[in-house]
Structures are given as C-alpha cells and as structure tokens.
Design a protein around this motif. Structure first.
Motif, PDB file in Angstrom:
ATOM      1  N   ALA A 158      72.523  38.842  27.486  1.00  0.00           N
ATOM      2  CA  ALA A 158      73.199  37.530  27.565  1.00  0.00           C
ATOM      3  C   ALA A 158      74.468  37.647  28.397  1.00  0.00           C
ATOM      4  O   ALA A 158      74.772  36.781  29.227  1.00  0.00           O
ATOM      5  CB  ALA A 158      73.536  37.027  26.160  1.00  0.00           C
ATOM      6  N   PHE A 159      75.187  38.738  28.186  1.00  0.00           N
ATOM      7  CA  PHE A 159      76.413  39.008  28.948  1.00  0.00           C
ATOM      8  C   PHE A 159      76.094  39.137  30.440  1.00  0.00           C
ATOM      9  O   PHE A 159      76.712  38.471  31.283  1.00  0.00           O
ATOM     10  CB  PHE A 159      77.051  40.301  28.414  1.00  0.00           C
ATOM     11  CG  PHE A 159      78.159  40.849  29.271  1.00  0.00           C
ATOM     12  CD1 PHE A 159      79.430  40.297  29.238  1.00  0.00           C
ATOM     13  CD2 PHE A 159      77.930  41.933  30.125  1.00  0.00           C
ATOM     14  CE1 PHE A 159      80.452  40.802  30.038  1.00  0.00           C
ATOM     15  CE2 PHE A 159      78.948  42.444  30.921  1.00  0.00           C
ATOM     16  CZ  PHE A 159      80.214  41.877  30.876  1.00  0.00           C
ATOM     17  N   ASP A 160      75.110  39.966  30.762  1.00  0.00           N
ATOM     18  CA  ASP A 160      74.728  40.176  32.168  1.00  0.00           C
ATOM     19  C   ASP A 160      74.251  38.868  32.812  1.00  0.00           C
ATOM     20  O   ASP A 160      74.645  38.535  33.929  1.00  0.00           O
ATOM     21  CB  ASP A 160      73.598  41.227  32.266  1.00  0.00           C
ATOM     22  CG  ASP A 160      74.093  42.633  31.933  1.00  0.00           C
ATOM     23  OD1 ASP A 160      75.314  42.874  32.049  1.00  0.00           O
ATOM     24  OD2 ASP A 160      73.267  43.479  31.538  1.00  0.00           O
ATOM     25  N   ALA A 161      73.397  38.126  32.087  1.00  0.00           N
ATOM     26  CA  ALA A 161      72.845  36.874  32.625  1.00  0.00           C
ATOM     27  C   ALA A 161      73.934  35.821  32.816  1.00  0.00           C
ATOM     28  O   ALA A 161      73.938  35.083  33.804  1.00  0.00           O
ATOM     29  CB  ALA A 161      71.755  36.340  31.692  1.00  0.00           C
ATOM     30  N   GLY A 162      74.869  35.772  31.874  1.00  0.00           N
ATOM     31  CA  GLY A 162      75.972  34.812  31.975  1.00  0.00           C
ATOM     32  C   GLY A 162      76.869  35.107  33.166  1.00  0.00           C
ATOM     33  O   GLY A 162      77.221  34.198  33.933  1.00  0.00           O
ATOM     34  N   LEU A 163      77.200  36.384  33.341  1.00  0.00           N
ATOM     35  CA  LEU A 163      78.040  36.784  34.488  1.00  0.00           C
ATOM     36  C   LEU A 163      77.338  36.455  35.799  1.00  0.00           C
ATOM     37  O   LEU A 163      77.954  35.945  36.738  1.00  0.00           O
ATOM     38  CB  LEU A 163      78.319  38.291  34.451  1.00  0.00           C
ATOM     39  CG  LEU A 163      79.500  38.808  33.637  1.00  0.00           C
ATOM     40  CD1 LEU A 163      79.757  40.268  33.985  1.00  0.00           C
ATOM     41  CD2 LEU A 163      80.773  38.003  33.858  1.00  0.00           C
ATOM     42  N   LYS A 164      76.040  36.752  35.846  1.00  0.00           N
ATOM     43  CA  LYS A 164      75.264  36.528  37.072  1.00  0.00           C
ATOM     44  C   LYS A 164      75.188  35.038  37.410  1.00  0.00           C
ATOM     45  O   LYS A 164      75.275  34.637  38.564  1.00  0.00           O
ATOM     46  CB  LYS A 164      73.861  37.111  36.893  1.00  0.00           C
ATOM     47  CG  LYS A 164      73.103  37.259  38.196  1.00  0.00           C
ATOM     48  CD  LYS A 164      71.760  37.946  37.982  1.00  0.00           C
ATOM     49  CE  LYS A 164      70.918  37.872  39.241  1.00  0.00           C
ATOM     50  NZ  LYS A 164      69.520  38.208  38.986  1.00  0.00           N
ATOM     51  N   ALA A 165      75.044  34.209  36.362  1.00  0.00           N
ATOM     52  CA  ALA A 165      74.932  32.764  36.573  1.00  0.00           C
ATOM     53  C   ALA A 165      76.254  32.170  37.044  1.00  0.00           C
ATOM     54  O   ALA A 165      76.286  31.210  37.800  1.00  0.00           O
ATOM     55  CB  ALA A 165      74.472  32.077  35.288  1.00  0.00           C
ATOM     56  N   GLY A 166      77.370  32.750  36.571  1.00  0.00           N
ATOM     57  CA  GLY A 166      78.688  32.210  36.938  1.00  0.00           C
ATOM     58  C   GLY A 166      78.895  30.828  36.339  1.00  0.00           C
ATOM     59  O   GLY A 166      78.069  30.350  35.555  1.00  0.00           O
TER      60      GLY A 166
END
Length: 260
Positions: A60-68
């Motif tokens: 979730a952390f990685d996906a959230g950062l990637k989505a911006g």
C-alpha cells in the motif's frame, strides 16, 4: 527497502474490490474523513487503499507513493500504522515516523486544504514524541507542532474523528507527564482533552481506537478512580467488529489491555 513484518491475522474478510470499497467507504473512513470523491478519481489510489485495508501495508505504501497526489495520504497512513503496530525495531519505527512527518509537511505545501496532510504529520510527530519520551519531545517544541497540526486538521475537516482522538491524547499525555500547571504552558487542558475524546466517539461510535485512547486518557487525567470506566471502554473496544486490518490491530490491542 527492508521487508516489513507481515500483518499477523487472516485478511480475507478485509479484501475489497472497488465496488465493495465504495460501499464501505464511509464506515472505513469515519476515522480519517478521507473523501471518497478524492480517492475515487484515480484507480491507482483506490488500489493502494484496497491494499491498506487488507493489511498489505508495504505494498500500500509503495503503490501510494507511486500514484502520487492522493496516493501520498495512503502511503503516509500505511507507513504510520505499520510503524506503530508492527515494526519491531525501535530505531526503524522512529525513523519511519520522521519520514511520514516530513512527507506530510511537503504535502501540506502542495495541498494546504488537505486535512490528512496535517493529521499524518501530527500523528507521526506525536508517536515519535512518545518514543523519545513526551518530556523530551515537549522540550524540543514538538508539542505545539502536534497541537497546531491537529487543530488545523479539525478546522479543515470538522468530522475528522481521529484528529479529535489525537488531540484528546495530546492534552492527556502532556498533563500526565508534566502536570496541570506546566501543561498549561503547552496549551494542555484536562476538560478540553475529555471533550475531544467524547466528540471522537460521537463522530465514530464504532471506533475501537477511540475507546482505547479515551480509556487511557481517563486514567491519565483522573487517575485510578476512573479505572472501572476505562476497563468498560477496553471491553467495548475488544468487542468491536473490525472492518479492516487497522481496526483488527486496534481490537487486538484492546484485548491485550484487558488481559493485563
């Protein structure tokens, strides 16, 4: 990045597709008041939220950062909740809280009306302060940072139950650690603290964490005479039905408090 500790419970009941997420959104986000209208604009952000609710905090952390954009809020929440409940290394935990605080502060600059940019800064600094000791945190001026950020959160999102909980905890913690007189110099007030806890439960009546923090606050502010009330709140929290991984961690914490 090192592999984060996995969510230790079965997450099958907390797995949501986009339609289920929409249906449960108001209840899942009664604590943080994150608007569906913001999250649902971007499928990648929604996917990050689904990972968060299922307890897959690192993804979730990685996906959230990637989505911006709105994904930064997911990343901040995932990292903060993971650090608070599951990270075993104290050093890593404190470093994670500082990272969240820094990222949230940058988010405030980009989105000055984003309530959760202020909330996650306050949460992370507050938990960091508890980790290094409240007295030390107050000496470093972190208390006023937490209080100001939480008051801003509530001004931007008056129904933000979690900000009310955190502000109640701020008042209780400060008074508990430095006393009522010195607490006043930090802007801490017992009556305000208790009012915040009650308001949080009014806004989110099914919140286990609101009950747990209210119980802790009662004992900090009013001592052993409130122990029975606190135990009743722990019991109510332990009986809550969690709708996602974070709520499950809150319920398990309440059960642990009851056993002590």
């Amino acid at each position: 990045m090192a592999k984060w500790t996995a969510f230790p419970y079965d997450s099958a009941a907390y797995t949501y597709d986009a339609a289920a997420l929409k249906k449960q959104w108001a209840r899942l986000h009664a604590g943080d008041a994150e608007p569906w209208a913001v999250a649902s604009k971007d499928d990648d952000v929604l996917a990050a939220w689904a990972l968060f609710h299922a307890g897959d905090f690192q993804k979730a952390f990685d996906a959230g950062l990637k989505a911006g954009g709105a994904g930064i809020t997911v990343a901040n929440k995932a990292q903060a909740i993971y650090a608070n409940y599951l990270e075993k290394s104290e050093k890593t935990k404190l470093a994670m809280f500082l990272e969240v605080a820094e990222r949230a502060e940058a988010q405030q600059a980009a989105e000055p009306k984003n309530a959760n940019a202020f909330y996650w800064q306050a949460y992370a600094i507050g938990r960091y302060g508890q980790g290094i000791s409240v007295a030390k945190a107050l000496a470093q001026g972190l208390g006023s940072k937490v209080k100001n950020a939480l008051e801003t959160t509530i001004a931007l999102a008056p129904k933000h139950a979690d900000a009310h909980i955190a502000l109640g905890s701020f008042h209780a913690e400060v008074i508990d650690k430095v006393g009522k007189l010195l607490g006043k110099t930090q802007g801490a007030d017992a009556a305000t603290g208790l009012k915040m806890f009650k308001e949080a439960l009014k806004l989110n009546p099914g919140s286990a964490i609101a009950m747990v923090e209210y119980a802790n606050g009662l004992v900090m502010l009013e001592g052993d005479k409130k122990m029975k009330d606190a135990e009743a709140l722990y019991a109510d929290a332990a009986a809550c039905k969690p709708l996602d991984a974070m709520e499950r961690l809150d319920v398990e914490m309440a059960k642990a408090e009851l056993e002590e």
